[in-house]
Design an enzyme around this catalytic site. Sequence first.
Site, PDB file in Angstrom:
ATOM      1  N   LYS A   1      14.280 -34.180  12.879  1.00  9.54           N
ATOM      2  CA  LYS A   1      13.035 -34.886  12.561  1.00  9.54           C
ATOM      3  C   LYS A   1      12.739 -36.029  13.537  1.00  9.54           C
ATOM      4  CE  LYS A   1      12.926 -31.971   9.307  1.00  9.54           C
ATOM      5  NZ  LYS A   1      12.126 -30.750   9.489  1.00  9.54           N
TER       6      LYS A   1
ATOM      7  N   GLU B   1      11.147 -45.504   8.625  1.00 13.98           N
ATOM      8  CA  GLU B   1       9.684 -45.509   8.692  1.00 13.98           C
ATOM      9  C   GLU B   1       9.113 -46.474   7.666  1.00 13.98           C
ATOM     10  OE1 GLU B   1       8.494 -41.457   7.737  1.00 13.98           O
ATOM     11  OE2 GLU B   1       8.501 -40.901   9.859  1.00 13.98           O
TER      12      GLU B   1
ATOM     13  N   LEU C   1       4.933 -45.191   2.736  1.00 11.40           N
ATOM     14  CA  LEU C   1       3.546 -45.161   2.255  1.00 11.40           C
ATOM     15  C   LEU C   1       3.581 -44.898   0.749  1.00 11.40           C
ATOM     16  CD1 LEU C   1       1.960 -43.009   5.120  1.00 11.40           C
ATOM     17  CD2 LEU C   1       2.218 -45.492   5.002  1.00 11.40           C
TER      18      LEU C   1
ATOM     19  N   HIS D   1      -0.743 -35.412   0.526  1.00 12.31           N
ATOM     20  CA  HIS D   1      -0.055 -34.510   1.459  1.00 12.31           C
ATOM     21  C   HIS D   1      -1.091 -33.532   2.010  1.00 12.31           C
ATOM     22  CE1 HIS D   1       3.464 -31.659   2.457  1.00 12.31           C
ATOM     23  NE2 HIS D   1       2.361 -31.113   2.912  1.00 12.31           N
TER      24      HIS D   1
ATOM     25  N   ARG E   1       7.407 -21.962  10.119  1.00 12.34           N
ATOM     26  CA  ARG E   1       7.399 -20.660   9.433  1.00 12.34           C
ATOM     27  C   ARG E   1       6.010 -20.369   8.868  1.00 12.34           C
ATOM     28  NH1 ARG E   1       9.288 -24.553   5.774  1.00 12.34           N
ATOM     29  NH2 ARG E   1       7.913 -24.699   3.974  1.00 12.34           N
TER      30      ARG E   1
HETATM   31  C1  MV4 Z   1       7.383 -40.139   3.103  1.00 15.78           C
HETATM   32  C2  MV4 Z   1       6.748 -40.704   1.966  1.00 15.78           C
HETATM   33  C3  MV4 Z   1       6.231 -41.959   2.100  1.00 15.78           C
HETATM   34  N1  MV4 Z   1       6.339 -42.653   3.276  1.00 15.78           N
HETATM   35  N2  MV4 Z   1       7.462 -40.847   4.256  1.00 15.78           N
HETATM   36  C4  MV4 Z   1       8.876 -36.131   0.987  1.00 15.78           C
HETATM   37  C5  MV4 Z   1       9.073 -34.778   1.559  1.00 15.78           C
HETATM   38  C6  MV4 Z   1       9.172 -34.952   3.014  1.00 15.78           C
HETATM   39  N3  MV4 Z   1       8.395 -33.940   3.656  1.00 15.78           N
HETATM   40  C7  MV4 Z   1       8.679 -36.328   3.306  1.00 15.78           C
HETATM   41  N4  MV4 Z   1       8.400 -36.936   2.036  1.00 15.78           N
HETATM   42  C8  MV4 Z   1       7.850 -38.171   1.947  1.00 15.78           C
HETATM   43  N5  MV4 Z   1       7.908 -38.907   3.081  1.00 15.78           N
HETATM   44  C9  MV4 Z   1       6.968 -42.066   4.316  1.00 15.78           C
HETATM   45  N6  MV4 Z   1       7.072 -42.755   5.463  1.00 15.78           N
HETATM   46  C10 MV4 Z   1       6.678 -39.951   0.802  1.00 15.78           C
HETATM   47  C11 MV4 Z   1       7.226 -38.670   0.789  1.00 15.78           C
HETATM   48  C12 MV4 Z   1       7.084 -37.959  -0.458  1.00 15.78           C
HETATM   49  C13 MV4 Z   1       6.268 -36.827  -0.532  1.00 15.78           C
HETATM   50  C14 MV4 Z   1       5.615 -36.316   0.579  1.00 15.78           C
HETATM   51  C15 MV4 Z   1       4.828 -35.187   0.493  1.00 15.78           C
HETATM   52  C16 MV4 Z   1       4.667 -34.551  -0.732  1.00 15.78           C
HETATM   53  C17 MV4 Z   1       5.299 -35.042  -1.832  1.00 15.78           C
HETATM   54  C18 MV4 Z   1       6.109 -36.174  -1.763  1.00 15.78           C
HETATM   55  C19 MV4 Z   1       6.749 -36.659  -2.904  1.00 15.78           C
HETATM   56  C20 MV4 Z   1       7.541 -37.758  -2.819  1.00 15.78           C
HETATM   57  C21 MV4 Z   1       7.722 -38.404  -1.589  1.00 15.78           C
END
Ligand code: MV4
Length: 464
Positions: free
Chosen positions: A130, A215, A218, A223, A306
């Site tokens: 990542k 990071e 947020l 998403h 994918r």
């Molecule tokens: C984050 C975030 C908030 N701030 N990064 C969760 C899955 C992974 N793909 C990254 N994720 C997150 N990264 C920062 N800097 C919150 C999440 C996250 C989240 C992201 C997408 C969809 C659902 C989520 C549920 C909880 C946390």
Amino acid sequence: MAAEFSENLRSSARRFDTVLIANRGEIALRVQRACRELGLKTVAICSEADRDAPYGETADSFLCIGPANAAKSYLNKDAILLAAQLTGAGAIHPGYGFLSESAAFSEAIEAAGVVFIGPDASAIATMGDKIAAKRAMLAAGVPCVPGPETELPDDRAIVEKTAQEIGYPVIIKAAGGGGGRGMRVVPEAGALHEAVALTRQEASKAFGSPSLYMEKFLQHPRHIEIQVLCDIHGDAVWLGHRDCSMQRRHQKVVEEAPAPGISPGLIGPVGLACVEACRQIGYRGVGTFEFLYENGEFYFIEMNTRLQVEHPVTEMTSGIDIVHAQIHVAQGIPLALRQNDIGCSGHSFECRINAEDPESFLPSAGTITALALPEGPGIRVDTHIRAGYRVSPYYDSLIAKLITHAPTREEAMAKMREALDRTKLEGISTNLPFLRALFDDEQFARGETDIHYLEKWLKQRRAA
Ligand code: MV4
């Protein structure tokens, strides 16, 4: 990194007439149909738990490659390559999950002269790391979450300074993680060092690497993801965007395209930056750029290398068969599509129907005794189940995807309510009742959700 991997198969060596589908369930059937539509022969494989699978009956060849335990069947690289060689398959489609994002698998089968219907090993490896992914995105002008594009050093003073510069809350993530695994939120300075130490331990254990990055966290993002398609001649396009905020414990439940309330003018430059990143990486195949979206800004978090579960909503709105396109670019065929030819028509929703207990969410195995599926204009069901089908406890609980498409978001939602009402499934428990209730939620209907909305909604529903 590229030097670790052998050269790609040359364009002329990428033509094939038989595809082995290294997956099960609805996606095995989806890919098999696409192959037949393109005049390709198909090889289905299964574990001992899937011997009576419907996609076995319609494939040109059907082989059982191992026991129910996926590690010994659907994840067994040598057995799958051998199956391809025995059946004369010139290509392997990995579907999603299982070996779809294994750099080692892509590498091994291409080294054996078999086409991997997916990216080359180095692209998979870069996106699997990542930190490397973030660095590649920043280099291409893709907006990322604030924070260094370098590994967090094992030095308390530097860790403190990094967090201070970003500003609390911050999030610590494992370079080898992704999809919600190996991350920890740090609300304030007092919790910093313990969070780093714990995440490092977990990362070493789970991913075999202690590498971490930091990071800005947020708090209320949505998403949003962007679908791309790239050929091996340096051409790439993006096919649209999806909102996948409706998820529980990092499992998406409802997806839609386009993301509500996001104008073409706002997302357009982000799509083009993704395309530029693909060109710079030399990316091949389909891929998804995941973003967090908050206060009108997009922040890249991960790239999935994918075909995704939710690809149908983009197929419905773009009119493009993403699996056909994926197979064509794997064969070395140049993209015929130009970015200007790609539009977004109407609105599409997908509901994931899972065999699970509606209260505990634990997988519900058993035999489907009765089944009725909806049909009609703007309704699509991607599934491998039928009456009499036995849902096994070994694999993920997704049994069907219900997809609607209509001119407006409101009409696509109304169509989904009706489609859910007409779906009848007896013998096992599913999440159908909860999906139906969700489509009556007013805030969801207004498109006012974020990544935390569904879990809050479920909590309130349970309390009521
Ligand atoms: C984050 C975030 C908030 N701030 N990064 C969760 C899955 C992974 N793909 C990254 N994720 C997150 N990264 C920062 N800097 C919150 C999440 C996250 C989240 C992201 C997408 C969809 C659902 C989520 C549920 C909880 C946390």
